[in-house]
Design a protein around this motif. Structure first.
Motif, PDB file in Angstrom:
ATOM      1  N   GLY A  99       0.810  -1.204   0.000  1.00  0.00           N
ATOM      2  CA  GLY A  99       0.000   0.000   0.000  1.00  0.00           C
ATOM      3  C   GLY A  99       0.846   1.259   0.000  1.00  0.00           C
ATOM      4  O   GLY A  99       0.439   2.294  -0.519  1.00  0.00           O
ATOM      5  N   HIS A 100       2.049   1.167   0.572  1.00  0.00           N
ATOM      6  CA  HIS A 100       2.948   2.312   0.580  1.00  0.00           C
ATOM      7  C   HIS A 100       3.662   2.458  -0.766  1.00  0.00           C
ATOM      8  O   HIS A 100       3.952   1.473  -1.438  1.00  0.00           O
ATOM      9  CB  HIS A 100       3.991   2.162   1.690  1.00  0.00           C
ATOM     10  N   SER A 127       2.836   9.018   4.315  1.00  0.00           N
ATOM     11  CA  SER A 127       1.554   8.503   4.792  1.00  0.00           C
ATOM     12  C   SER A 127       1.735   7.528   5.945  1.00  0.00           C
ATOM     13  O   SER A 127       2.813   6.973   6.164  1.00  0.00           O
ATOM     14  CB  SER A 127       0.797   7.802   3.656  1.00  0.00           C
ATOM     15  N   LEU A 178      -0.312   4.081   7.395  1.00  0.00           N
ATOM     16  CA  LEU A 178      -1.330   3.084   7.079  1.00  0.00           C
ATOM     17  C   LEU A 178      -1.598   2.208   8.302  1.00  0.00           C
ATOM     18  O   LEU A 178      -0.693   1.951   9.100  1.00  0.00           O
ATOM     19  CB  LEU A 178      -0.900   2.201   5.907  1.00  0.00           C
ATOM     20  N   TRP A 214      -3.206  -1.576   9.462  1.00  0.00           N
ATOM     21  CA  TRP A 214      -3.456  -2.908   8.909  1.00  0.00           C
ATOM     22  C   TRP A 214      -4.124  -3.795   9.957  1.00  0.00           C
ATOM     23  O   TRP A 214      -3.727  -3.800  11.118  1.00  0.00           O
ATOM     24  CB  TRP A 214      -2.143  -3.567   8.486  1.00  0.00           C
ATOM     25  N   GLN A 221      -5.714  -3.623   4.666  1.00  0.00           N
ATOM     26  CA  GLN A 221      -5.595  -2.246   5.123  1.00  0.00           C
ATOM     27  C   GLN A 221      -6.921  -1.795   5.728  1.00  0.00           C
ATOM     28  O   GLN A 221      -7.996  -2.117   5.211  1.00  0.00           O
ATOM     29  CB  GLN A 221      -5.214  -1.350   3.954  1.00  0.00           C
ATOM     30  N   GLY A 238      -9.263   1.197   6.292  1.00  0.00           N
ATOM     31  CA  GLY A 238      -9.577   2.564   5.906  1.00  0.00           C
ATOM     32  C   GLY A 238      -8.550   3.190   4.988  1.00  0.00           C
ATOM     33  O   GLY A 238      -7.667   2.527   4.431  1.00  0.00           O
ATOM     34  N   GLU A 239      -8.670   4.502   4.837  1.00  0.00           N
ATOM     35  CA  GLU A 239      -7.754   5.262   3.990  1.00  0.00           C
ATOM     36  C   GLU A 239      -6.475   5.618   4.748  1.00  0.00           C
ATOM     37  O   GLU A 239      -6.462   5.607   5.990  1.00  0.00           O
ATOM     38  CB  GLU A 239      -8.445   6.548   3.513  1.00  0.00           C
ATOM     39  N   PRO A 240      -5.406   5.955   4.028  1.00  0.00           N
ATOM     40  CA  PRO A 240      -4.186   6.376   4.704  1.00  0.00           C
ATOM     41  C   PRO A 240      -4.428   7.606   5.576  1.00  0.00           C
ATOM     42  O   PRO A 240      -5.293   8.441   5.277  1.00  0.00           O
ATOM     43  CB  PRO A 240      -3.240   6.710   3.537  1.00  0.00           C
ATOM     44  N   THR A 242      -3.098  10.998   6.459  1.00  0.00           N
ATOM     45  CA  THR A 242      -2.210  11.922   5.761  1.00  0.00           C
ATOM     46  C   THR A 242      -2.194  13.292   6.423  1.00  0.00           C
ATOM     47  O   THR A 242      -3.114  13.660   7.147  1.00  0.00           O
ATOM     48  CB  THR A 242      -2.641  12.083   4.291  1.00  0.00           C
ATOM     49  N   ARG A 280     -10.013   7.515  13.250  1.00  0.00           N
ATOM     50  CA  ARG A 280      -9.058   7.743  12.168  1.00  0.00           C
ATOM     51  C   ARG A 280      -8.905   9.234  11.884  1.00  0.00           C
ATOM     52  O   ARG A 280      -8.675   9.661  10.748  1.00  0.00           O
ATOM     53  CB  ARG A 280      -9.465   6.969  10.908  1.00  0.00           C
ATOM     54  N   GLU A 281      -8.991  10.025  12.942  1.00  0.00           N
ATOM     55  CA  GLU A 281      -8.826  11.469  12.813  1.00  0.00           C
ATOM     56  C   GLU A 281      -7.638  11.940  13.641  1.00  0.00           C
ATOM     57  O   GLU A 281      -7.275  11.328  14.648  1.00  0.00           O
ATOM     58  CB  GLU A 281     -10.089  12.197  13.282  1.00  0.00           C
TER      59      GLU A 281
END
Length: 293
Positions: free
Chosen positions: A83-84, A110, A112, A114, A121, A123-125, A127, A164-165
């Motif tokens: 993913g990276h 980023s 990630l 897992w 993975q 959710g989203e990365p 960033t 994820r914030e």
């Protein structure tokens, strides 16, 4: 480098730019079995964790992949995690909603997450960093799982792994790349300890996002490695630097404990075993195991 316990014995797992992963028995000081091989680039990040009751190692490489190894059977678990887009230079493990996870940071800026049970993975990365992410640790703040990440931009970020914030504003104060981070609870307060290329070690209150006291100074070159543990019931941080020294800090008093330990080459990694029985130091191409007492 990371420590763990396999079959009741303390072990250290090391990764190298020779593409291999080695496991060491800290009781005997001997290598356990053959090297774990398969990475196509140097291994720059290692963490240990537990999946379904089995101790695993999670390793990240210059090829951008993350591998999971069963340390009892010494076999790869599933396919490499992809993913990276850049070198994976930081790995940490943790638990979210009862699920074992790995959090990885990369030169692609980023972070990630897992699921180590499914190998997928989550959710989203994450960033926002403006430089490569070279340091990751996990912890718990207010009952919620968090990740703490350090980057080439000199900032430290805290992430809520459930939502994820980002939590609050980035932690600022270092003048150069943050390449090492560890977490600990001190007097009931969750803290992070960070090391930077500016040669300083800083302690942060993860509840308020503020620094705790003044920077811990003494290293004369970049601080590559940070680990936390305890000696005689007192919380400590152990830091390693390119100046060839390892320093132990009392996290209650914020003072150095004893003289610096001197090694004949830059210190690349430090790790404390889960029960604080061993301190492992990687310097140059060598590894030393010490008693933290």
């Amino acid at each position: 480098m990371a420590t763990g316990v396999v079959d009741g014995r303390p072990i250290t797992v090391t990764g190298s730019w020779d593409k291999s992963v080695l496991v060491w028995d800290l009781t005997t000081g001997k290598q356990v079995g053959e090297p774990l091989t398969g990475h196509t680039r140097g291994v720059g990040a290692v963490a240990t964790g537990v999946v379904d009751g089995r101790t695993v190692a999670v390793t990240g490489s210059g090829g951008g992949t993350v591998w999971v190894w069963d340390l009892a059977t010494r076999e790869q678990v599933g396919e490499p995690l992809k993913g990276h887009d850049g070198k994976v230079g930081a790995v940490a493990t943790g638990i979210t909603d009862g699920c074992p996870i790995a959090v990885t940071g990369s030169d692609d800026e980023s972070v990630l997450v897992w699921d180590l049970t499914t190998g997928k993975q989550v959710g989203e990365p994450l960033t926002g960093h403006t430089g490569g992410v070279g340091a990751v640790a996990t912890g718990v703040v207010g009952g919620r799982p968090i990740a703490v990440t350090g980057s080439g931009g000199g900032t430290v970020w805290v992430w809520d792994l459930a939502t994820r914030e980002q939590v609050g504003e980035p932690l600022t104060g270092h003048d150069d790349e943050v390449g090492a981070v560890a977490t600990r609870v001190v007097d009931g307060c969750p803290i992070a300890v960070t090391g930077s290329d500016d040669g300083e070690v800083r302690v942060w209150d993860l509840t308020t996002g503020r620094p705790v006291g003044e920077p811990l100074t003494g290293h004369t070159s970049r601080v590559r490695a940070v680990a936390t543990g305890a000696v005689d019931g007192r919380p400590i941080a152990v830091t390693g630097s390119d100046d060839g020294t390892v320093r132990v800090w009392d996290l209650t008093t914020h003072r150095q404990t004893g003289p610096a330990l001197t090694f004949p080459a830059p210190v690349k990694a430090v790790a404390v075993t889960p029960h604080n029985t061993h301190l492992t130091v990687a310097f140059g191409h060598d590894i030393a195991t010490l008693s933290p007492h």
